[in-house]
Design a protein around this motif. Structure first.
Motif, PDB file in Angstrom:
ATOM      1  N   LEU A  56      87.054  60.067  70.216  1.00  0.00           N
ATOM      2  CA  LEU A  56      86.757  60.975  69.113  1.00  0.00           C
ATOM      3  C   LEU A  56      85.495  60.576  68.375  1.00  0.00           C
ATOM      4  CD1 LEU A  56      90.418  61.384  67.886  1.00  0.00           C
ATOM      5  CD2 LEU A  56      88.949  63.254  68.633  1.00  0.00           C
ATOM      6  N   TYR A  57      85.337  59.303  68.106  1.00  0.00           N
ATOM      7  CA  TYR A  57      84.186  58.845  67.336  1.00  0.00           C
ATOM      8  C   TYR A  57      82.927  58.735  68.192  1.00  0.00           C
ATOM      9  CZ  TYR A  57      87.067  58.026  63.245  1.00  0.00           C
ATOM     10  OH  TYR A  57      87.881  58.213  62.151  1.00  0.00           O
ATOM     11  N   ASN A  58      83.078  58.677  69.506  1.00  0.00           N
ATOM     12  CA  ASN A  58      81.895  58.610  70.359  1.00  0.00           C
ATOM     13  C   ASN A  58      80.955  59.774  70.102  1.00  0.00           C
ATOM     14  OD1 ASN A  58      82.579  56.242  71.584  1.00  0.00           O
ATOM     15  ND2 ASN A  58      83.082  57.123  73.570  1.00  0.00           N
ATOM     16  N   GLN A  59      81.518  60.973  69.931  1.00  0.00           N
ATOM     17  CA  GLN A  59      80.650  62.134  69.768  1.00  0.00           C
ATOM     18  C   GLN A  59      81.297  63.264  68.973  1.00  0.00           C
ATOM     19  OE1 GLN A  59      78.788  64.813  73.083  1.00  0.00           O
ATOM     20  NE2 GLN A  59      77.524  62.971  72.948  1.00  0.00           N
ATOM     21  N   SER A  60      82.580  63.573  69.223  1.00  0.00           N
ATOM     22  CA  SER A  60      83.200  64.762  68.647  1.00  0.00           C
ATOM     23  C   SER A  60      83.081  64.823  67.131  1.00  0.00           C
ATOM     24  CB  SER A  60      84.677  64.818  69.048  1.00  0.00           C
ATOM     25  OG  SER A  60      84.829  65.025  70.425  1.00  0.00           O
ATOM     26  N   PHE A  61      83.419  63.731  66.455  1.00  0.00           N
ATOM     27  CA  PHE A  61      83.404  63.751  64.998  1.00  0.00           C
ATOM     28  C   PHE A  61      81.989  63.826  64.444  1.00  0.00           C
ATOM     29  CE2 PHE A  61      87.786  61.483  64.509  1.00  0.00           C
ATOM     30  CZ  PHE A  61      88.422  62.666  64.875  1.00  0.00           C
ATOM     31  N   ILE A  62      81.015  63.340  65.219  1.00  0.00           N
ATOM     32  CA  ILE A  62      79.618  63.434  64.778  1.00  0.00           C
ATOM     33  C   ILE A  62      79.170  64.889  64.729  1.00  0.00           C
ATOM     34  CG2 ILE A  62      77.236  62.806  65.351  1.00  0.00           C
ATOM     35  CD1 ILE A  62      78.483  60.247  66.670  1.00  0.00           C
ATOM     36  N   TYR A  63      79.635  65.686  65.672  1.00  0.00           N
ATOM     37  CA  TYR A  63      79.282  67.106  65.674  1.00  0.00           C
ATOM     38  C   TYR A  63      79.742  67.795  64.389  1.00  0.00           C
ATOM     39  CZ  TYR A  63      77.574  67.422  70.476  1.00  0.00           C
ATOM     40  OH  TYR A  63      76.824  67.294  71.612  1.00  0.00           O
ATOM     41  N   ASN A 291      71.881  54.514  71.955  1.00  0.00           N
ATOM     42  CA  ASN A 291      71.229  55.250  73.042  1.00  0.00           C
ATOM     43  C   ASN A 291      71.263  56.761  72.813  1.00  0.00           C
ATOM     44  OD1 ASN A 291      72.542  52.624  74.348  1.00  0.00           O
ATOM     45  ND2 ASN A 291      70.683  53.115  75.457  1.00  0.00           N
ATOM     46  N   ASP A 292      72.397  57.266  72.375  1.00  0.00           N
ATOM     47  CA  ASP A 292      72.526  58.710  72.155  1.00  0.00           C
ATOM     48  C   ASP A 292      71.537  59.225  71.117  1.00  0.00           C
ATOM     49  OD1 ASP A 292      74.556  58.805  73.987  1.00  0.00           O
ATOM     50  OD2 ASP A 292      76.154  59.244  72.558  1.00  0.00           O
ATOM     51  N   PHE A 293      71.271  58.423  70.084  1.00  0.00           N
ATOM     52  CA  PHE A 293      70.444  58.878  68.972  1.00  0.00           C
ATOM     53  C   PHE A 293      68.953  58.627  69.192  1.00  0.00           C
ATOM     54  CE2 PHE A 293      74.241  57.881  65.917  1.00  0.00           C
ATOM     55  CZ  PHE A 293      74.983  58.879  66.521  1.00  0.00           C
ATOM     56  N   ASP A 307      70.078  54.670  78.357  1.00  0.00           N
ATOM     57  CA  ASP A 307      69.700  56.065  78.230  1.00  0.00           C
ATOM     58  C   ASP A 307      69.142  56.372  76.845  1.00  0.00           C
ATOM     59  OD1 ASP A 307      70.878  56.315  80.761  1.00  0.00           O
ATOM     60  OD2 ASP A 307      72.834  56.760  79.886  1.00  0.00           O
ATOM     61  N   LYS A 308      68.531  57.544  76.712  1.00  0.00           N
ATOM     62  CA  LYS A 308      68.080  58.082  75.437  1.00  0.00           C
ATOM     63  C   LYS A 308      68.531  59.528  75.362  1.00  0.00           C
ATOM     64  CE  LYS A 308      64.928  54.703  76.428  1.00  0.00           C
ATOM     65  NZ  LYS A 308      64.653  54.129  77.770  1.00  0.00           N
ATOM     66  N   GLY A 309      69.208  59.905  74.256  1.00  0.00           N
ATOM     67  CA  GLY A 309      69.874  61.200  74.226  1.00  0.00           C
ATOM     68  C   GLY A 309      69.226  62.290  73.399  1.00  0.00           C
ATOM     69  N   GLY A 310      68.398  61.927  72.399  1.00  0.00           N
ATOM     70  CA  GLY A 310      67.843  62.942  71.515  1.00  0.00           C
ATOM     71  C   GLY A 310      68.904  63.683  70.726  1.00  0.00           C
ATOM     72  N   PHE A 311      69.960  62.992  70.377  1.00  0.00           N
ATOM     73  CA  PHE A 311      71.157  63.576  69.779  1.00  0.00           C
ATOM     74  C   PHE A 311      71.289  63.084  68.336  1.00  0.00           C
ATOM     75  CE2 PHE A 311      75.837  62.405  69.427  1.00  0.00           C
ATOM     76  CZ  PHE A 311      76.270  63.662  69.027  1.00  0.00           C
ATOM     77  N   ASN A 312      71.703  63.979  67.428  1.00  0.00           N
ATOM     78  CA  ASN A 312      71.956  63.588  66.039  1.00  0.00           C
ATOM     79  C   ASN A 312      70.680  63.120  65.340  1.00  0.00           C
ATOM     80  OD1 ASN A 312      73.984  63.429  64.019  1.00  0.00           O
ATOM     81  ND2 ASN A 312      74.028  61.199  64.204  1.00  0.00           N
ATOM     82  N   SER A 313      69.626  63.904  65.457  1.00  0.00           N
ATOM     83  CA  SER A 313      68.337  63.561  64.861  1.00  0.00           C
ATOM     84  C   SER A 313      68.289  63.976  63.390  1.00  0.00           C
ATOM     85  CB  SER A 313      67.225  64.283  65.629  1.00  0.00           C
ATOM     86  OG  SER A 313      65.976  64.089  65.018  1.00  0.00           O
TER      87      SER A 313
END
Length: 502
Positions: A56-63, A291-293, A307-313
């Motif tokens: 859940l905290y890996n990504q879902s809750f960040i969305y 890495n995701d961010f 990796d590099k994700g370009g996520f949550n900028s």
């Protein structure tokens, strides 16, 4: 035969068996009929919902906590992913078949299922120490309450699954009213508060304690006081009381350096009430955020491995929210990076709060801090202001946060000077909102703060204008909730109805 009820009918159970709490690994396909026999079995069973929080905290809750708000966006989106952009951009229609929304729902009810298994089985297991038996049940009930708190804020009315269900029972289950879900959360947290220890032995560090239960209860009361339940003064008083109990315990303190909060070598600090535990090393328990961010097309100048994700900028408005020379900005985010090789300035914002060197791919050692003392200080101050009382006390706690921030760099009183008394409660509340935003940036609090204080319409209209170049248009409070996943409705259309506006 009808399609099964998504995650409500899931029967896969996983446990963990190592001694060190943060090293625990899942073991799947265990014969449940031969399990739940001993204290050791139940200890392993309790680890299962702890472990499922990572999904859940890996990504879902960040969305839902950050990207839905004015704090963050995407600096890079693969293809034309409407599943991603519709969470971020209100001009895009957020559809009920959104895969990220479905994952949040499924992983949440999976965590609840794992908690319910412990709660249902534990009373039949002989324990030499009844306090330990109650503690294990309290841990499961805290984790269930935490997960329901996320679900009810995200979806509103939701199914209340308080036990393991038969297929027949599951098909009879509809959406319980929001008030009923909050009452259930409070009941679980009160049990947890009464039966959790104040501290754990070193090997169990990271398991929830009474401070975590009190802190979450304060936050739940604060949310109930605001939108949508609007309980008002009675629940602001309850939130104040619980926050003060946490403060009065004496075992929590603000760490002296803001940066140390997110240092992977200093996890579960004196400021932490509850963290979701991660551990890198190729075991599947590492965290991905560094890495995701990272900017999608950056190199080793941002992250050294993986990796590099370009996520949550961070958004431009988030960047501007920090006062000049606020040291929390440089520790939390960056507005640009310089390419290596090439020495070219790239003006792309990214979160740097969760820095670590990955073991491989996206496998880092950062924990996720769900509750910390600074959050409690700010909730306490806000609860006082909402009740129009003890403004001097509220001001002192608000300034404690700023004092810690400026002392992190030794910049002296010229950086982030203390707030002076405010001319009105509304001005005071806005200052607390601002301080919550920069202090707790990228920690999944912003969207729900905007919703409960009924500030989402004003704030998000301005953010969408900045982000998209044109006004949001007519606001609809339906936007405050996410759609019930289409698969869930299709599995039981007689009982599960969609939220308004979707």
């Amino acid at each position: 035969m009808k399609k099964s009820l998504i995650i409500l009918l899931v029967t896969l159970i996983s446990f963990s068996c190592k001694k060190d709490f943060i090293d625990l690994q899942p073991i799947s396909d265990m014969n449940a009929g031969n399990f739940y026999q001993t204290e050791k079995d139940m200890n392993q069973a309790v680890m299962s919902p702890y472990g499922s929080l990572r999904n859940l905290y890996n990504q879902s809750f960040i969305y839902v906590g950050e990207i839905r708000s004015d704090n963050t966006t995407f600096s890079w989106v693969p293809g034309n992913s409407k599943d991603m952009t519709s969470i971020d951009n209100f001009k895009d229609v957020l559809l009920s078949d959104n895969s990220f929304v479905l994952n949040l729902w499924n992983n949440s009810y999976n965590t609840i299922l794992r908690s319910n298994i412990v709660i249902d089985k534990i009373d039949a297991v002989p324990f030499s120490d009844k306090k330990l038996q109650s503690q294990y049940k309290a841990e499961a009930r805290f984790l269930r309450a935490l997960t329901y708190f996320w679900l009810v804020r995200t979806f509103g009315d939701i199914p209340k699954v308080d036990r393991q269900l038969s297929v027949k029972d599951a098909y009879e289950l509809g959406r319980a009213p929001t008030q009923e879900i909050y009452d259930f959360i409070v009941e679980d947290l009160k049990f947890a508060e009464a039966n959790l220890p104040a501290v754990h032995v070193a090997a169990d560090k990271g398991r929830v304690t009474v401070g975590g239960a009190k802190g979450l209860l304060s936050k739940v009361y604060m949310t109930m006081a605001g939108y949508p339940l609007k309980k008002g003064a009675s629940h602001y008083a309850l939130a104040e009381a619980k926050a003060l109990e946490v403060i009065g315990m004496g075992q929590y303190s603000l760490v002296s350096d803001y940066k140390a909060l997110f240092d992977v070598s200093k996890k579960n600090s004196s400021e932490s009430l509850f963290e979701v535990q991660y551990k890198k090393g190729g075991t599947g328990t590492g965290s991905p955020w560094n890495n995701d961010f990272a900017p999608r097309f950056s190199n080793r100048e941002v992250v050294l491995v993986g990796d590099k994700g370009g996520f949550n900028s961070p958004t431009p408005d988030m960047s501007k929210a920090y006062e000049t020379s606020d040291p929390r900005k440089a520790l939390s985010m960056s507005d640009s990076y310089v390419t290596v090789p090439g020495n070219k300035l790239i003006t792309e914002k990214y979160v740097r709060k969760y820095y670590d060197v990955s073991f491989s791919f996206s496998d880092n050692d950062n924990n996720w801090i769900e509750l910390r003392l600074a959050d409690i200080y700010l909730l306490y101050a806000e609860a006082l202001v909402r009740q129009n009382k003890q403004f001097d006390v509220a001001l002192s706690y608000l300034n404690k946060i700023r004092q810690r921030a400026r002392n992190s760099t030794g910049g002296g009183a010229t950086i982030l000077p203390d707030y002076l008394p405010f001319s009105s409660a509304s001005a005071f509340s806005l200052a607390i909102e601002k301080e919550r935003r920069v202090e707790l940036a990228f920690e999944n609090h912003r969207w729900f703060d905007l919703v409960r204080t009924e500030r989402a319409k004003v704030v998000m209209s301005a953010e969408q204008l900045e982000q998209n170049g044109f006004p949001l248009g007519s606001w609809n409070d339906n936007m405050l909730l996410f759609p019930i996943p289409l698969q869930v409705i299709q599995s039981n259309p007689e009982k599960i109805k969609q939220n308004l506006g979707y």
